[in-house]
Scaffold this active site. Structure first.
Site, PDB file in Angstrom:
ATOM      1  N   ILE A 104       0.627  -1.021  -0.098  1.00 21.09           N
ATOM      2  CA  ILE A 104      -0.014   0.079  -0.123  1.00 21.09           C
ATOM      3  C   ILE A 104       0.986   1.253  -0.025  1.00 21.09           C
ATOM      4  O   ILE A 104       1.825   1.584   0.914  1.00 21.09           O
ATOM      5  CB  ILE A 104      -0.905  -0.048   1.232  1.00 21.09           C
ATOM      6  CG1 ILE A 104      -1.985  -1.210   1.307  1.00 21.09           C
ATOM      7  CG2 ILE A 104      -1.864   1.163   1.149  1.00 21.09           C
ATOM      8  CD1 ILE A 104      -3.024  -1.247   2.344  1.00 21.09           C
ATOM      9  N   PRO A 105       0.972   1.733  -1.143  1.00 16.55           N
ATOM     10  CA  PRO A 105       2.190   2.719  -1.482  1.00 16.55           C
ATOM     11  C   PRO A 105       2.107   4.112  -0.504  1.00 16.55           C
ATOM     12  O   PRO A 105       2.098   5.259  -1.289  1.00 16.55           O
ATOM     13  CB  PRO A 105       1.907   2.946  -2.945  1.00 16.55           C
ATOM     14  CG  PRO A 105       0.549   3.103  -2.996  1.00 16.55           C
ATOM     15  CD  PRO A 105       0.077   1.829  -2.292  1.00 16.55           C
ATOM     16  N   CYS A 106       2.482   4.140   0.758  1.00 17.68           N
ATOM     17  CA  CYS A 106       2.769   5.206   1.369  1.00 17.68           C
ATOM     18  C   CYS A 106       3.835   6.212   0.785  1.00 17.68           C
ATOM     19  O   CYS A 106       4.000   7.247   1.163  1.00 17.68           O
ATOM     20  CB  CYS A 106       2.453   4.943   2.820  1.00 17.68           C
ATOM     21  SG  CYS A 106       3.768   3.933   3.375  1.00 17.68           S
ATOM     22  N   HIS A 107       4.870   5.336   0.251  1.00 16.99           N
ATOM     23  CA  HIS A 107       6.037   5.882  -0.275  1.00 16.99           C
ATOM     24  C   HIS A 107       5.768   7.096  -1.385  1.00 16.99           C
ATOM     25  O   HIS A 107       6.672   7.849  -1.734  1.00 16.99           O
ATOM     26  CB  HIS A 107       7.041   5.199  -0.779  1.00 16.99           C
ATOM     27  CG  HIS A 107       6.675   4.181  -1.966  1.00 16.99           C
ATOM     28  ND1 HIS A 107       5.840   2.992  -1.613  1.00 16.99           N
ATOM     29  CD2 HIS A 107       6.777   4.324  -3.328  1.00 16.99           C
ATOM     30  CE1 HIS A 107       5.466   2.644  -2.954  1.00 16.99           C
ATOM     31  NE2 HIS A 107       5.961   3.379  -3.798  1.00 16.99           N
ATOM     32  N   ARG A 108       4.617   7.060  -1.829  1.00 14.25           N
ATOM     33  CA  ARG A 108       3.970   7.947  -2.876  1.00 14.25           C
ATOM     34  C   ARG A 108       3.437   9.013  -2.214  1.00 14.25           C
ATOM     35  O   ARG A 108       3.062  10.139  -3.073  1.00 14.25           O
ATOM     36  CB  ARG A 108       3.053   7.239  -3.871  1.00 14.25           C
ATOM     37  CG  ARG A 108       3.652   5.914  -4.513  1.00 14.25           C
ATOM     38  CD  ARG A 108       2.631   5.413  -5.586  1.00 14.25           C
ATOM     39  NE  ARG A 108       3.003   4.093  -5.903  1.00 14.25           N
ATOM     40  CZ  ARG A 108       2.292   3.143  -6.284  1.00 14.25           C
ATOM     41  NH1 ARG A 108       0.826   3.282  -6.310  1.00 14.25           N
ATOM     42  NH2 ARG A 108       2.974   2.195  -6.664  1.00 14.25           N
TER      43      ARG A 108
END
Length: 196
Positions: free
Chosen positions: A163-167
């Site tokens: 789940i792309p929290c890095h984005r």
């Protein structure tokens, strides 16, 4: 004790663990399976319930705190069972290396609760290779003033990378914080930009 073991075939510890995990799963006694995954971002700890992948953390080298947290939050029946997570490990490796744009496995979002769950659901909508600001995410979940709370929810995201929290980045373009460290965030964003 040595006399009792004399004459018994030597079985590697890994084989014993694998058999124990198989039997526990077959008997319905394995509530949380976990394994370590070595990646270019460092050692990750993956955990899954019978429902799906429930946790990814950047503490594969020192998993005790995460395993304790999982035991308290989910079930005390936590067992190292790498084979149970082979598909998830492959999927995560493909995400990290850019061979896949999304995780195809089933997720268990039990650990994402309340406002954090709303944020996690919104993070799943951020397309591969794109970013959003913390303020954008706060606006999207209907709480435009909750920018700091969005940052906290990203930090507590139980499934980073998947789940792309890095984005999610700061409004001024700076990367902001990341559970795996700023360098890991930069690697993931650079990889996605190169593949897009």
């Amino acid at each position: 004790m040595a006399e009792l073991l004399q004459g018994m075939p030597e079985v590697p510890l890994a084989n014993l663990r694998a058999r124990l995990a198989e039997r526990a799963a077959a008997s319905g006694l394995l509530d949380v399976a976990y394994r370590r995954l070595d990646t270019e971002l460092g050692a990750l700890l993956l955990a899954a319930t019978p429902t799906g992948l429930v946790s990814v953390t950047f503490d594969g080298d020192h998993p005790a705190a995460t395993l304790e947290r999982l035991a308290v939050a989910l079930s005390p029946r936590v067992l190292e069972a790498p084979a149970q997570l082979d598909d998830a490990a492959r999927g995560l490796d493909q995400l990290i290396t850019g061979r896949s744009r999304s995780f195809a496995g089933v997720l268990d979002l039990t650990l994402a609760r309340g406002f954090g769950r709303q944020v996690v659901e919104e993070l799943r909508r951020i397309p591969f290779g794109q970013t959003r600001s913390y303020a954008d995410v706060a606006q999207a979940v209907g709480s435009p003033r909750a920018v700091r709370a969005v940052g906290t929810a990203c930090r507590r995201n139980p499934l980073p990378i998947v789940i792309p929290c890095h984005r999610v980045v700061r409004s001024d373009g700076q990367l902001g914080q990341y559970a795996g460290g700023v360098d890991a965030k930069r690697v993931l964003l650079d990889m996605e930009a190169a593949v897009s």
